[in-house]
Design a protein around this motif. Structure first.
Motif, PDB file in Angstrom:
ATOM      1  N   ASP A  13       0.846  -1.187   0.000  1.00 46.90           N
ATOM      2  CA  ASP A  13       0.000   0.000   0.000  1.00 46.90           C
ATOM      3  C   ASP A  13       0.888   1.245   0.000  1.00 46.90           C
ATOM      4  O   ASP A  13       2.047   1.194   0.422  1.00 46.90           O
ATOM      5  CB  ASP A  13      -0.885  -0.006   1.254  1.00 46.90           C
ATOM      6  N   GLU A  14       0.349   2.378  -0.447  1.00 47.00           N
ATOM      7  CA  GLU A  14       1.136   3.606  -0.484  1.00 47.00           C
ATOM      8  C   GLU A  14       1.262   4.277   0.880  1.00 47.00           C
ATOM      9  O   GLU A  14       2.135   5.114   1.083  1.00 47.00           O
ATOM     10  CB  GLU A  14       0.561   4.594  -1.492  1.00 47.00           C
ATOM     11  N   ASP A  15       0.411   3.903   1.825  1.00 50.28           N
ATOM     12  CA  ASP A  15       0.469   4.476   3.169  1.00 50.28           C
ATOM     13  C   ASP A  15       1.429   3.680   4.040  1.00 50.28           C
ATOM     14  O   ASP A  15       1.461   2.443   3.976  1.00 50.28           O
ATOM     15  CB  ASP A  15      -0.910   4.469   3.817  1.00 50.28           C
ATOM     16  N   PRO A  16       2.187   4.360   4.906  1.00 48.77           N
ATOM     17  CA  PRO A  16       3.052   3.644   5.846  1.00 48.77           C
ATOM     18  C   PRO A  16       2.224   2.756   6.770  1.00 48.77           C
ATOM     19  O   PRO A  16       1.055   3.049   7.031  1.00 48.77           O
ATOM     20  CB  PRO A  16       3.728   4.759   6.648  1.00 48.77           C
ATOM     21  N   VAL A  17       2.817   1.695   7.260  1.00 44.71           N
ATOM     22  CA  VAL A  17       2.120   0.788   8.164  1.00 44.71           C
ATOM     23  C   VAL A  17       3.025   0.464   9.357  1.00 44.71           C
ATOM     24  O   VAL A  17       4.211   0.211   9.199  1.00 44.71           O
ATOM     25  CB  VAL A  17       1.679  -0.509   7.434  1.00 44.71           C
ATOM     26  N   ASP A  18       2.447   0.559  10.558  1.00 42.80           N
ATOM     27  CA  ASP A  18       3.146   0.143  11.772  1.00 42.80           C
ATOM     28  C   ASP A  18       2.985  -1.366  11.910  1.00 42.80           C
ATOM     29  O   ASP A  18       1.939  -1.910  11.582  1.00 42.80           O
ATOM     30  CB  ASP A  18       2.558   0.822  13.002  1.00 42.80           C
ATOM     31  N   PHE A  19       4.014  -2.030  12.394  1.00 51.55           N
ATOM     32  CA  PHE A  19       3.947  -3.478  12.523  1.00 51.55           C
ATOM     33  C   PHE A  19       4.605  -3.950  13.809  1.00 51.55           C
ATOM     34  O   PHE A  19       5.461  -3.270  14.365  1.00 51.55           O
ATOM     35  CB  PHE A  19       4.596  -4.182  11.317  1.00 51.55           C
ATOM     36  N   ARG A  20       4.166  -5.110  14.259  1.00 56.86           N
ATOM     37  CA  ARG A  20       4.784  -5.823  15.372  1.00 56.86           C
ATOM     38  C   ARG A  20       4.618  -7.297  15.062  1.00 56.86           C
ATOM     39  O   ARG A  20       3.502  -7.792  14.931  1.00 56.86           O
ATOM     40  CB  ARG A  20       4.115  -5.476  16.690  1.00 56.86           C
ATOM     41  N   ILE A  21       5.736  -8.012  14.921  1.00 58.32           N
ATOM     42  CA  ILE A  21       5.718  -9.415  14.519  1.00 58.32           C
ATOM     43  C   ILE A  21       6.405 -10.235  15.604  1.00 58.32           C
ATOM     44  O   ILE A  21       7.573  -9.997  15.918  1.00 58.32           O
ATOM     45  CB  ILE A  21       6.443  -9.613  13.166  1.00 58.32           C
ATOM     46  N   GLY A  22       5.670 -11.187  16.165  1.00 55.73           N
ATOM     47  CA  GLY A  22       6.211 -12.024  17.223  1.00 55.73           C
ATOM     48  C   GLY A  22       6.358 -13.469  16.789  1.00 55.73           C
ATOM     49  O   GLY A  22       5.718 -13.917  15.841  1.00 55.73           O
TER      50      GLY A  22
END
Length: 65
Positions: A13-22
């Motif tokens: 997507d063109e919008d930034p995305v916050d992520f957290r992967i465990g």
């Protein structure tokens, strides 16, 4: 791989995305192999912000590797 655990992420997507992967085992360290440098370790998880259409490849180290 025999060389370790790698994480590949792509933001389609063109919008930034916050992520957290465990994972089952907490991540101890990470090294940027390619792409955006927006990841860090937070409470044993990989977390950060991936820019629009951004991507990265990280090499991860956990307590069992």
């Amino acid at each position: 791989t025999r060389d370790g655990l790698y994480l590949v992420a792509v933001n389609v997507d063109e919008d930034p995305v916050d992520f957290r992967i465990g994972f089952d085992t907490p991540v101890e360290s990470l090294a940027l192999v390619a792409g955006d440098d927006g990841a860090a370790i937070l409470d044993g998880r990989v977390a950060g912000t991936l820019s629009g259409f951004g991507s990265f490849v990280l090499k991860l180290t956990s307590t069992d590797r």
